[in-house]
Design a protein around this motif. Structure first.
Motif, PDB file in Angstrom:
ATOM      1  N   HIS B  37       0.833  -1.211   0.000  1.00  0.00           N
ATOM      2  CA  HIS B  37       0.000   0.000   0.000  1.00  0.00           C
ATOM      3  C   HIS B  37       0.865   1.258   0.000  1.00  0.00           C
ATOM      4  N   CYS B  38       1.914   1.238   0.804  1.00  0.00           N
ATOM      5  CA  CYS B  38       2.804   2.414   0.875  1.00  0.00           C
ATOM      6  C   CYS B  38       3.625   2.544  -0.402  1.00  0.00           C
ATOM      7  N   SER B  39       3.996   1.414  -0.949  1.00  0.00           N
ATOM      8  CA  SER B  39       4.757   1.439  -2.195  1.00  0.00           C
ATOM      9  C   SER B  39       3.900   2.060  -3.302  1.00  0.00           C
ATOM     10  N   ARG B  40       2.626   1.645  -3.348  1.00  0.00           N
ATOM     11  CA  ARG B  40       1.708   2.201  -4.356  1.00  0.00           C
ATOM     12  C   ARG B  40       1.458   3.681  -4.108  1.00  0.00           C
ATOM     13  N   TYR B  41       1.240   4.039  -2.832  1.00  0.00           N
ATOM     14  CA  TYR B  41       0.980   5.450  -2.505  1.00  0.00           C
ATOM     15  C   TYR B  41       2.153   6.315  -2.937  1.00  0.00           C
ATOM     16  N   SER B  42       3.356   5.815  -2.710  1.00  0.00           N
ATOM     17  CA  SER B  42       4.557   6.577  -3.081  1.00  0.00           C
ATOM     18  C   SER B  42       4.590   6.842  -4.594  1.00  0.00           C
ATOM     19  N   ASP B  43       4.294   5.797  -5.375  1.00  0.00           N
ATOM     20  CA  ASP B  43       4.245   5.976  -6.842  1.00  0.00           C
ATOM     21  C   ASP B  43       3.149   6.970  -7.226  1.00  0.00           C
ATOM     22  N   GLN B  44       2.019   6.866  -6.524  1.00  0.00           N
ATOM     23  CA  GLN B  44       0.869   7.699  -6.907  1.00  0.00           C
ATOM     24  C   GLN B  44       1.043   9.162  -6.517  1.00  0.00           C
ATOM     25  N   ILE B  45       1.728   9.423  -5.414  1.00  0.00           N
ATOM     26  CA  ILE B  45       1.935  10.835  -5.039  1.00  0.00           C
ATOM     27  C   ILE B  45       2.895  11.475  -6.051  1.00  0.00           C
TER      28      ILE B  45
END
Lengths: 204, 84
Positions: B37-45
């Motif tokens: 989830h954090c990995s995805r959030y990082s890409d998305q931000i």
């Protein structure tokens, strides 16, 4: 007819200094909106037009001295931001930090122990072009940006659109670097939420 | 101690402006390896930030401002050399 999208910045500059009005109109149309949103966010909507006009005049006067150390856009954004800052001071208007104390502490996406409860979804697209192929999403993001607190919008425009340094943001917004980081995160996170919602529902 | 997910969300944005180094970088990296989830959030931000950079807000252009600026441009850069 000359199209500035086919020219390098050096060529654009050369034509501007040579008095090419067609090129100037295209440059104006290309950058005016970004400059306007910076003025709007820093100095407020009432004097934003006046600020942008002053900034254009300053930029046109300084044009022969432009050395291309930053992009033309960053240079223009820097000029309008400084003009807006000066005007904001004259009008005794300060950048409010109240909006920093927003709903982040009680964000429902996180559990009580600060782990993800409702994480973002998998998006269909890895580039801005892919995401913005949905015209509706573009409108959604633009609308959501206009609803951002002024200080967050200013930080977002100066940094992500204008490419200004963090030190410049601190100076222009007159806030600490940690506050600039918070402003930027809150603003980007709101844009992320808009995109995520659109990816799930297809609506704003 | 590793940062929690909420702190990771803030670090994702911070890392775009001031890349983390040393132990802070390592702790974030370890958390991301364990948390999709954090990995995805990082890409998305990062993608959200890039997307914003391509957008211009649809604020109406004040035609008077445009005219005044064009006039200034003409005066400063389009003057004919009368000596010729």
């Amino acid at each position: 007819m000359t199209d500035i999208t086919a020219l390098s910045e050096e060529q654009i500059l050369e034509k501007l200094l040579g008095g090419n009005e067609i090129v100037f109109e295209q440059v104006f149309n290309k950058y005016h909106s970004s400059m306007q949103s910076v003025a709007y966010a820093i100095a407020g909507p009432i004097i934003a037009d006046e600020v942008v006009q002053e900034a254009w005049v300053s930029a046109l006067k300084a044009l022969p001295k432009f050395e291309g150390r930053s992009s033309l856009k960053s240079w223009l954004i820097r000029i309008v931001a400084n003009e807006a800052k000066t005007r904001r001071r004259k009008e005794n208007r300060s950048v409010s930090l109240e909006a920093i104390q927003d709903s982040w502490s009680t964000d429902p996406r996180f559990s009580e122990n600060s782990q993800w409860k409702n994480p973002s979804s998998q998006w269909h697209g890895d580039t801005p072009e892919e995401l913005l192929s949905a015209e509706e999403l573009k409108n959604c993001i633009e609308k959501s940006m206009l609803k951002l607190p002024e200080n967050q919008l200013a930080a977002l425009r100066l940094r992500d659109s204008g490419g200004l340094s963090m030190d410049e943001l601190c100076n222009i917004l007159e806030v600490s670097s940690s506050n600039v980081r918070v402003l930027l995160h809150r603003a980007r996170d709101k844009v992320l939420k808009v995109i995520d919602h659109f990816q799930i529902t297809g609506e704003c | 101690m590793l940062p929690n997910c909420k702190q990771m969300a803030e670090l994702a944005s911070k890392n775009l402006d001031t890349p983390l180094t040393g132990m802070a970088w390592l702790k974030r990296k370890i958390h991301m390896l364990m948390c999709k989830h954090c990995s995805r959030y990082s890409d998305q931000i990062k993608l959200s930030s890039k997307t914003v950079s391509t957008l211009d807000l649809d604020l109406p252009i004040n035609e008077d401002v445009k005219k005044n600026v064009e006039k200034t441009y003409q005066e400063l850069h389009c003057r004919k050399d009368v000596s010729q």
